[in-house]
Design an enzyme around this catalytic site. Structure first.
Site, PDB file in Angstrom:
ATOM      1  CG  ASN A  41      -0.472  -0.277   2.507  1.00  0.00           C
ATOM      2  OD1 ASN A  41       0.558  -0.935   2.651  1.00  0.00           O
ATOM      3  ND2 ASN A  41      -1.151   0.204   3.526  1.00  0.00           N
ATOM      4  CD  GLU A  43      -1.649   4.512   4.647  1.00  0.00           C
ATOM      5  OE1 GLU A  43      -1.158   5.316   5.459  1.00  0.00           O
ATOM      6  OE2 GLU A  43      -2.421   3.569   4.980  1.00  0.00           O
ATOM      7  CB  CYS A  52      -5.243  -1.301  -1.982  1.00  0.00           C
ATOM      8  SG  CYS A  52      -6.599  -0.525  -1.103  1.00  0.00           S
ATOM      9  CD  GLU A  54      -5.321  -5.894  -1.715  1.00  0.00           C
ATOM     10  OE1 GLU A  54      -4.805  -4.762  -1.553  1.00  0.00           O
ATOM     11  OE2 GLU A  54      -6.033  -6.442  -0.875  1.00  0.00           O
ATOM     12  CB  CYS A  85     -11.052  -2.094  -0.501  1.00  0.00           C
ATOM     13  SG  CYS A  85     -10.340  -1.401  -2.010  1.00  0.00           S
ATOM     14  CB  CYS A  88      -8.690  -3.955  -4.597  1.00  0.00           C
ATOM     15  SG  CYS A  88      -7.497  -2.656  -4.211  1.00  0.00           S
TER      16      CYS A  88
HETATM   17  N1  THU Z   1      -5.260  -1.732   2.307  1.00  0.00           N
HETATM   18  C1  THU Z   1      -4.659  -2.495   1.358  1.00  0.00           C
HETATM   19  O1  THU Z   1      -3.605  -2.138   0.842  1.00  0.00           O
HETATM   20  N2  THU Z   1      -5.261  -3.653   0.987  1.00  0.00           N
HETATM   21  C2  THU Z   1      -6.372  -4.162   1.593  1.00  0.00           C
HETATM   22  O2  THU Z   1      -6.834  -5.248   1.220  1.00  0.00           O
HETATM   23  C3  THU Z   1      -7.016  -3.428   2.688  1.00  0.00           C
HETATM   24  C4  THU Z   1      -6.539  -2.054   2.894  1.00  0.00           C
HETATM   25  C5  THU Z   1      -4.565  -0.518   2.776  1.00  0.00           C
HETATM   26  C6  THU Z   1      -5.158   0.802   2.393  1.00  0.00           C
HETATM   27  C7  THU Z   1      -4.636   1.707   3.496  1.00  0.00           C
HETATM   28  O3  THU Z   1      -3.329   2.128   3.171  1.00  0.00           O
HETATM   29  C8  THU Z   1      -4.544   0.790   4.696  1.00  0.00           C
HETATM   30  O4  THU Z   1      -4.541  -0.526   4.195  1.00  0.00           O
HETATM   31  C9  THU Z   1      -5.667   0.957   5.707  1.00  0.00           C
HETATM   32  O5  THU Z   1      -6.889   0.751   5.123  1.00  0.00           O
END
Ligand code: THU
Length: 135
Positions: A41, A43, A52, A54, A85, A88
Site C-alpha cells: 500500500n 498512502e 492498496c 493489490e 476492498c 480492488c
Molecule cells: N489496504 C490495502 O492495501 N489492501 C487491503 O486489502 C485493505 C486495505 C490498505 C489501504 C490503506 O493504506 C490501509 O490498508 C488501511 O486501510
C-alpha cells in the site's frame, strides 16, 4: 508456488508506505505465465489517493504486459485475514473475475476466497469490449 507467494507478500509488506494508518499490506500476484508481481500500500496525505497493495500489484503486472491473473496472496497487519476492498475487487475482476485470493495474518492465519464470491456479477449489464478475461 503458493507458499512462495506468501513469502513475497510478506517481503512486499515491509515496503509499505503507510504513515497515516500504520497498517501495512503486502501482495503477491501470480500470472498464468508464472511471473509474480508484488505490491504494497502507498498512502497519501490526501487520503483518498491512497493505493492498496493489490492495485499496485495489478498495475505492475499490466505494465509488464501480463494480464492473465491467476492468484493473489495478501499479508496484512489485521487480526483476521483482510479481504480486498471493493475498489480492488472491481479492478481485479477486470482481468479475472475468478481470481484466487489467499489472505494471511502475520500470525499465520489464512483464508481463501475466489473473487467471484466476493464480487458477484462484476460486469453484468456493463459495456462490452474486447478485453482480456484471464486467458
Ligand atoms: N489496504 C490495502 O492495501 N489492501 C487491503 O486489502 C485493505 C486495505 C490498505 C489501504 C490503506 O493504506 C490501509 O490498508 C488501511 O486501510
Amino acid at each position: 508456488m503458493k507458499s512462495d507467494l506468501h513469502q513475497i507478500a510478506l517481503d512486499a509488506r515491509l515496503k509499505a508506505y503507510a504513515p497515516y494508518s500504520r497498517f501495512s499490506v503486502g501482495a503477491a500476484l501470480l500470472t498464468e505465465s508464472g511471473e509474480v508481481f508484488s505490491g504494497c500500500n502507498v498512502e497519501n496525505v490526501s487520503f483518498g489517493l491512497t493505493m492498496c497493495a493489490e492495485r499496485v500489484a495489478v498495475g505492475k503486472a499490466i505494465a509488464a504486459g501480463q494480464s492473465a491473473l491467476k492468484a493473489i496472496a495478501i499479508v496484512s497487519d489485521s487480526e483476521v485475514p483482510v479481504v480486498p476492498c471493493g475498489g480492488c475487487r472491481q479492478v481485479m475482476a477486470e482481468f479475472n473475475p475468478e481470481l484466487s485470493i489467499i489472505s494471511w495474518t502475520l500470525s499465520g492465519q489464512k483464508a481463501e476466497f475466489t473473487l467471484a464470491s466476493l464480487l458477484p456479477l462484476a460486469r453484468q449489464g456493463m459495456i462490452e469490449a474486447d478485453v482480456p478475461r484471464g486467458t
